[in-house]
Design an enzyme around this catalytic site. Structure first.
Site, mmCIF file in Angstrom:
data_model
loop_
_atom_site.group_PDB
_atom_site.id
_atom_site.type_symbol
_atom_site.label_atom_id
_atom_site.label_comp_id
_atom_site.label_asym_id
_atom_site.label_seq_id
_atom_site.Cartn_x
_atom_site.Cartn_y
_atom_site.Cartn_z
ATOM 1 N N GLU A 138 0.519 -1.312 0.045
ATOM 2 C CA GLU A 138 0.226 0.134 -0.052
ATOM 3 C C GLU A 138 0.921 1.398 -0.266
ATOM 4 O O GLU A 138 1.613 1.385 1.005
ATOM 5 C CB GLU A 138 -0.659 -0.097 1.251
ATOM 6 C CG GLU A 138 -2.220 -1.275 1.322
ATOM 7 C CD GLU A 138 -3.069 -0.784 0.471
ATOM 8 O OE1 GLU A 138 -3.520 -0.368 -0.073
ATOM 9 O OE2 GLU A 138 -3.667 -2.573 -0.474
ATOM 10 N N CYS A 141 -1.858 9.936 1.947
ATOM 11 C CA CYS A 141 -1.428 9.440 1.256
ATOM 12 C C CYS A 141 -2.415 9.517 -0.159
ATOM 13 O O CYS A 141 -2.082 9.692 -1.296
ATOM 14 C CB CYS A 141 -1.120 7.504 1.976
ATOM 15 S SG CYS A 141 -3.348 6.941 2.094
HETATM 16 P P1 NAD Z 1 8.652 4.817 5.114
HETATM 17 O O1 NAD Z 1 8.227 3.761 3.427
HETATM 18 O O2 NAD Z 1 9.368 5.892 5.073
HETATM 19 O O3 NAD Z 1 8.113 3.728 6.285
HETATM 20 C C1 NAD Z 1 7.388 3.541 5.822
HETATM 21 C C2 NAD Z 1 7.441 1.359 7.504
HETATM 22 O O4 NAD Z 1 9.148 1.075 6.934
HETATM 23 C C3 NAD Z 1 8.008 1.879 8.536
HETATM 24 O O5 NAD Z 1 7.250 1.062 9.128
HETATM 25 C C4 NAD Z 1 9.463 1.935 8.240
HETATM 26 O O6 NAD Z 1 9.650 1.752 10.163
HETATM 27 C C5 NAD Z 1 9.680 1.500 7.299
HETATM 28 N N1 NAD Z 1 11.115 1.776 6.900
HETATM 29 C C6 NAD Z 1 11.579 2.808 6.609
HETATM 30 N N2 NAD Z 1 12.154 2.710 6.013
HETATM 31 C C7 NAD Z 1 12.844 1.286 5.710
HETATM 32 C C8 NAD Z 1 14.381 0.604 4.955
HETATM 33 N N3 NAD Z 1 14.950 0.341 4.671
HETATM 34 N N4 NAD Z 1 14.071 -0.257 5.525
HETATM 35 C C9 NAD Z 1 13.248 -1.464 6.428
HETATM 36 N N5 NAD Z 1 11.947 -0.562 6.951
HETATM 37 C C10 NAD Z 1 12.004 0.836 6.268
HETATM 38 O O7 NAD Z 1 6.931 5.906 4.898
HETATM 39 P P2 NAD Z 1 6.314 6.767 5.620
HETATM 40 O O8 NAD Z 1 7.131 7.662 6.052
HETATM 41 O O9 NAD Z 1 6.153 6.484 7.115
HETATM 42 O O10 NAD Z 1 4.817 6.924 5.470
HETATM 43 C C11 NAD Z 1 4.682 7.925 3.990
HETATM 44 C C12 NAD Z 1 4.479 6.722 2.654
HETATM 45 O O11 NAD Z 1 3.916 6.536 2.663
HETATM 46 C C13 NAD Z 1 3.821 7.773 1.931
HETATM 47 O O12 NAD Z 1 4.466 7.922 0.435
HETATM 48 C C14 NAD Z 1 2.401 7.459 1.601
HETATM 49 O O13 NAD Z 1 1.598 7.842 0.938
HETATM 50 C C15 NAD Z 1 2.351 6.311 2.194
HETATM 51 N N6 NAD Z 1 1.332 5.710 2.730
HETATM 52 C C16 NAD Z 1 0.774 5.094 1.719
HETATM 53 C C17 NAD Z 1 -0.533 4.450 2.875
HETATM 54 C C18 NAD Z 1 -1.711 3.315 1.410
HETATM 55 O O14 NAD Z 1 -3.074 3.185 2.174
HETATM 56 N N7 NAD Z 1 -1.201 3.184 0.201
HETATM 57 C C19 NAD Z 1 -1.205 4.980 3.938
HETATM 58 C C20 NAD Z 1 -0.119 5.896 4.157
HETATM 59 C C21 NAD Z 1 0.878 5.760 3.641
#
Ligand code: NAD
Length: 461
Positions: free
Chosen positions: A214, A248
């Protein structure tokens, strides 16, 4: 709080044994666990509210509507429908396999990893968990380190009310997520950025673990010349600036018909002041950017020469005012990435072809597309041409609130979908079952085949 790789491995093993012992399969177990989760959320509501305020400056109203209340609503919906979702689906049987009965049974996937992002920490952790439990799975939850207060409360809630063999929360940062991703899961449900989504998918590949992703993207919001403008503006302001733009499915940018651009901008200016007052920093209803890194990133996207509303900020308070920019081009930094903050670029268009040109030049394909128009032909033309996860006509974000609609992306905005029945299916394997009658034993498929081909050709036609 940290956790070692060995401990993580142990939790996964425990969950696998628990799952293999079939504890999670009965309807009664699933329903009772869903009720436990519902009760836990109610009991922890005050702490969750406080944590959401601390991490993201969410007002109590916003916290309830988009997080706590939304999750409770989802749970209620799931509890009410689980019995019918679990029933095998009867399917037509083709002539070639007669006499037989066909059905699809929904089987749980097994041990799941659920990774959630920072922006809606409650909804995006407990929503997928609801679907995982409903489908008869075990789950390990990994919340975001960017919202430490929420992660702490969720950790307490999960460890307080659940057996870690069934549902566990692993606190931590990238190190812990990396350790988790080395384990073999039966399904990984990831919500977050496309960049980390591809890390998750790569980590899942050696185990052939299926993933649901997602993700995000630049969701366009189209305001056509015939739109009911005041209503459109009310809805765009609410959809864009809720959670300080960190949604998002927020409208990332507006494409407005050039004939109404001036009046649109005027109404946006008035509406933003109506909602957040002359000083949005002191508004109790306007959230904060999650951390200084994201604050700096978003501020860099603002071009002061193009600002028509807002443009002010305060790093110490993680505040950025609701900002609207005009005369934006695709070369502007604000159009180079998902904004994920309270900055709204506005681009004008003349023809529908102009819209397709803009949308197709940006990362493919957005999570949402919003269309404000009273004309069905215009709505249909845009729906037909723009590839996106989902769409809402004449409103913003509301498509997510209808639990009867699957929610998910396409292309770079994700793969797979959930919510309601789609969530149950997302965490289930559709097991096809053909139950063949024994009162007759057709000799047609047995050797010797002599003289059987002609009849077989007729049946397979
Ligand atoms: P992110 O991808 O930075 O982090 C998401 C998760 O991944 C967190 O739990 C984080 O700890 C983990 N993570 C981060 N870096 C990692 C790595 N290198 N290896 C493994 N795990 C890692 O996202 P964010 O900044 O928390 O959220 C924002 C993003 O999420 C935006 O792009 C937004 O559009 C998207 N989002 C999508 C939805 C949806 O339902 N489609 C909902 C909310 C947010």
């Amino acid at each position: 709080m940290t956790i070692s790789e060995t401990e993580i491995h142990h939790i996964v093993q425990q969950q696998r044994s628990f799952f293999n012992a079939a504890w999670t399969l009965p309807y009664s177990f699933r329903i009772n666990t869903l009720k436990t989760l519902k009760m836990a959320i109610t009991d922890y509501e005050e702490r969750l509210n406080k944590a959401l305020r601390e991490d993201l400056g969410k007002s109590e109203f916003e916290a309830y509507v988009t997080e706590i209340g939304f999750t409770l609503h989802d749970l209620r919906h799931t509890i009410n429908h689980l019995n019918s979702w679990m029933k095998p689906r009867q399917i037509k049987t083709s002539l070639i396999t007669q006499p037989a009965k066909s059905q699809i049974r929904f089987a749980p996937l097994g041990v799941n990893l659920i990774i959630s992002p920072f922006n809606y920490p409650v909804q995006l952790t407990l929503g997928p968990l609801t679907a995982a439990i409903a489908a008869g799975n075990t789950a390990i939850l990994k919340t975001s380190e960017l919202t430490p207060a929420c992660s702490e409360v969720l950790h307490d809630l999960i460890t307080d009310r659940f057996d870690p063999q069934h549902v566990a929360h692993v606190p931590g940062e990238i190190r812990e997520t990396t350790a988790l991703l080395k384990q073999k899961f039966d399904h990984i449900f990831f919500t977050g950025s496309p960049q980390v989504g591809s890390i998750v998918m790569a980590a899942a590949a050696p185990h052939l673990t299926p993933v649901t992703l997602e993700l995000g993207g630049k969701s366009p919001c189209i305001v056509h010349s015939d739109a009911r403008l005041s209503t459109a503006v009310n809805r765009i302001v609410a959809g864009k600036f809720i959670n300080a733009g960190q949604t998002c499915v927020a409208p990332d940018y507006v494409l407005v018909h050039q004939s109404i651009q001036d009046v649109f901008l005027k109404k946006m200016t008035q509406r933003i002041e109506q909602c957040y007052g002359p000083d949005p920093q002191s508004s109790p209803d306007f959230g904060r950017i999650v951390n200084t890194r994201h604050h700096r990133r978003i501020v860099k996207l603002i071009d002061p020469d193009k600002v028509v509303v807002g443009g002010t900020y305060n790093q110490e308070d993680r505040f950025i005012s609701p900002t609207v920019m005009t005369n934006v081009t695709l070369e502007d930094p604000v159009m180079s990435e998902e904004i994920f903050g309270p900055v709204l670029p506005v681009i004008s268009y003349e023809t529908l072809e102009d819209i397709y040109t803009v949308v197709s030049q940006l990362p493919q394909h957005p999570l949402a597309c919003y269309i404000f128009s009273e004309n069905k032909a215009i709505q249909d033309a845009l729906l037909h041409r723009i590839q996106c996860g989902g769409s809402c006509i004449n409103h913003c974000l509301q498509q997510v609130a209808n639990l009867n609609l699957p929610f998910g992306g396409v292309g770079q905005s994700g793969m797979g979908s959930y919510h309601g029945a789609a969530g149950f299916e997302c965490f289930s394997h559709k097991k096809s079952v053909l139950n063949v009658a024994t009162w007759i034993d057709s000799p047609l498929i047995y050797p010797p085949y002599r003289k059987k081909l002609k009849l077989t050709r007729m049946i397979l036609k």
